[in-house]
Write a protein that holds these residues in place. Structure first.
Motif, mmCIF file in Angstrom:
data_model
loop_
_atom_site.group_PDB
_atom_site.id
_atom_site.type_symbol
_atom_site.label_atom_id
_atom_site.label_comp_id
_atom_site.label_asym_id
_atom_site.label_seq_id
_atom_site.Cartn_x
_atom_site.Cartn_y
_atom_site.Cartn_z
ATOM 1 N N ARG A 170 0.817 -1.228 0.000
ATOM 2 C CA ARG A 170 0.000 0.000 0.000
ATOM 3 C C ARG A 170 0.845 1.270 0.000
ATOM 4 O O ARG A 170 0.319 2.364 -0.212
ATOM 5 C CB ARG A 170 -0.960 -0.001 1.187
ATOM 6 N N MET A 195 -6.584 1.505 -1.074
ATOM 7 C CA MET A 195 -5.490 0.545 -1.206
ATOM 8 C C MET A 195 -5.468 -0.343 0.017
ATOM 9 O O MET A 195 -5.549 0.138 1.141
ATOM 10 C CB MET A 195 -4.158 1.280 -1.377
ATOM 11 N N ASP A 224 -3.625 -3.672 2.079
ATOM 12 C CA ASP A 224 -2.593 -4.689 2.293
ATOM 13 C C ASP A 224 -3.299 -5.988 2.671
ATOM 14 O O ASP A 224 -4.029 -6.037 3.668
ATOM 15 C CB ASP A 224 -1.662 -4.283 3.435
#
Length: 502
Positions: free
Chosen positions: A316, A337, A339
């Motif tokens: 990210r 975004m 992870d």
């Protein structure tokens, strides 16, 4: 004179090297194909009284190879291990490091000290068999089922029939007994021969090296070389002459040498000049918010992998993903975004759960229009799109896919009914529109999955917008910075945002 000791993989004996041995012998080499204990397809394979004993294990096979080494006077010995065969080859080299000039790992990963061979076997059925009966020999695949151990691409029909006919059960302890290596082995040069038709290549290894996994740094040692062969997992059957030529080159110390990049490609700047924009971080989710007072549609970006645990920065914070998220926020959508936990090939269910949880978090945010969401998948993250394509919720307006892997690669060992197969999922009725960014310089093994996906989508009437970038490589956003790639990114973003109503 160079002596080649050829050690075969699961269920096979020295006979499998026949074509390669003929070519090497013709070049003047001494060639010793090894039939390991219990792997003879003669009477010992069918007569319980003469077959391998219950104690036949990896150590037995290591000693088989050691005896061949000790019986040779040749000044230079090259040990070649295919698939499982790399374990007894390395074990023998660890016991006789001064006699071995090079170890060649043929279409197999490099096992570590203490690893059982089972760890590198891709077939789930083999793992299940040994879990249920750890003392029962592992049966060879049925005729027509050899792809479970690796792609049979390029193998002639008669050779494939012989493979099935002469295959024998694998003694179970050869797979479960740990491999023992020593420090002296690190001084023995090694060569990896990667079969692109089975899902591996030098380019892919270099990409993994660029992620910063410290376990791969040993591959940059001066004595380590690599070759690609454009075939499946059984090159001794599909292209014996080409394999023999590569073995001769490997013995001469030739081959591609890896070098760790000073600045990995994925950490270079994003190709678009995107204005800075603050993010909000909630757990494993970053939100980039547009300048708007009302709820806005969201685009959730899903990275590829596997990304080794402990790699910093995490995806990210990689410039490409930050750039995409900022760019869609600049254009009026919420850029997201995530992870996720794809650290190993076995982690796809974990990653899928992470993505589902992140999407629910995003849709619950009052600044997001929960009825207008797109999911955008990259590289190996493409497999995570399958469930969303097969059973799309009404709020999923679009699926993006950039240089995606859309079917498991042959050497990944995924079962045929795996839920992570977008090439099958796209056939489902009601699949959402797909925006697919196709790069012209894609890895061949990945490009095959993209074309298979497009064929499936075409036959089922699924809507796919293809954005072609002929000059681009896999991961192009930070390594191919030019007007064509910039235009490609802008076109893909416009297409995705168009499907969410912007």
């Amino acid at each position: 004179m160079t002596a080649f000791i050829l050690v075969s993989g699961l269920h096979t004996g020295g006979w499998i090297w026949r074509g390669v041995a003929d070519r090497l012998t013709g070049s003047g080499a001494d060639v010793r194909p090894v039939t390991l204990t219990g792997m003879d397809d003669g009477p010992a394979a069918t007569d319980p009284g003469t077959g391998p004993g219950p104690d036949t294990g990896l150590d037995t096979h290591v000693q088989d190879v050691v005896r061949v080494i000790d019986g040779l006077d040749d000044p230079e010995i090259v040990l070649v291990g295919h698939c499982y065969g790399v374990h007894p080859a390395l074990g023998a080299a660890a016991l006789r490091p001064g006699r071995v000039a090079r170890v060649v790992c043929l279409d197999t990963a490099m096992p570590q000290d203490g690893d059982p061979a089972l760890k590198l076997v891709p077939a789930p059925a083999v793992h299940a068999h040994l879990a249920e009966g750890p003392d029962r020999p592992v049966p060879a695949p049925a005729a027509g089922g050899w792809d479970v151990l690796g792609s049979t691409a390029g193998v002639p029909a008669d050779a494939l029939a012989e493979l099935a006919r002469r295959a024998v059960p694998q003694p179970p302890r050869t797979l479960t007994q740990p491999l023992r290596l020593g420090e002296a082995l690190t001084a023995v040069p090694t060569t990896g021969i990667l079969c692109t038709g089975n899902g591996s290549s030098i380019a892919m290894v270099e990409g993994l090296l660029g992620l910063g996994d410290p376990r791969l740094l040993a591959l940059t040692a001066p004595g380590v070389t690599f070759f690609d062969l454009d075939t499946g997992h059984w090159p001794m059957l599909s292209m014996p002459d080409a394999l023999a030529d590569v073995l001769l080159s490997a013995a001469a110390g030739e081959g591609h040498r890896l070098k760790a990049p000073e600045l990995p490609g994925h950490l270079r700047p994003f190709l678009l000049d995107v204005p800075e924009r603050a993010r909000e971080r909630v757990g494993n989710v970053d939100l980039y918010l547009p300048d708007a007072d009302e709820p806005r549609p969201a685009v959730v970006f899903v990275h590829g992998g596997p990304v080794p645990r402990g790699v910093e920065p995490t995806p990210r914070d990689w410039p490409a993903y930050v750039g995409y998220a900022r760019h869609v926020a600049e254009l009026g959508a919420v850029g997201v975004m995530v992870d996720h936990g794809l650290h190993d090939l076995a982690d796809y269910p974990v990653a899928a759960s992470d993505i589902a949880a992140a999407v629910e978090l995003v849709r619950a945010d009052p600044r997001v229009d929960a009825s207008r969401v797109a999911l955008w998948f990259f590289s190996a993250g493409g497999l995570l799109s399958a469930n969303w394509l097969a059973g799309p919720p009404p709020w999923l307006r679009c699926v993006g896919a950039t240089y995606p892997i859309l079917a498991p690669l042959p050497n990944w060992g995924f079962p045929a009914d795996s839920p992570f197969r977008p090439v099958d999922a796209v056939r489902s009725a009601g699949a959402p529109p797909v925006v697919l960014t196709r790069v012209g310089r894609e890895h061949k093994e990945i490009a095959v999955t993209v074309e298979e996906f497009l064929a499936s989508a075409g036959s089922s009437g699924a809507h796919v917008d293809v954005v072609d970038i002929p000059s681009a490589h896999h991961g192009f956003e930070t390594i191919d910075v030019n007007e064509e790639t910039r235009a490609g990114v802008r076109a893909a973003v416009r297409a995705v945002l168009g499907h969410v109503g912007l």
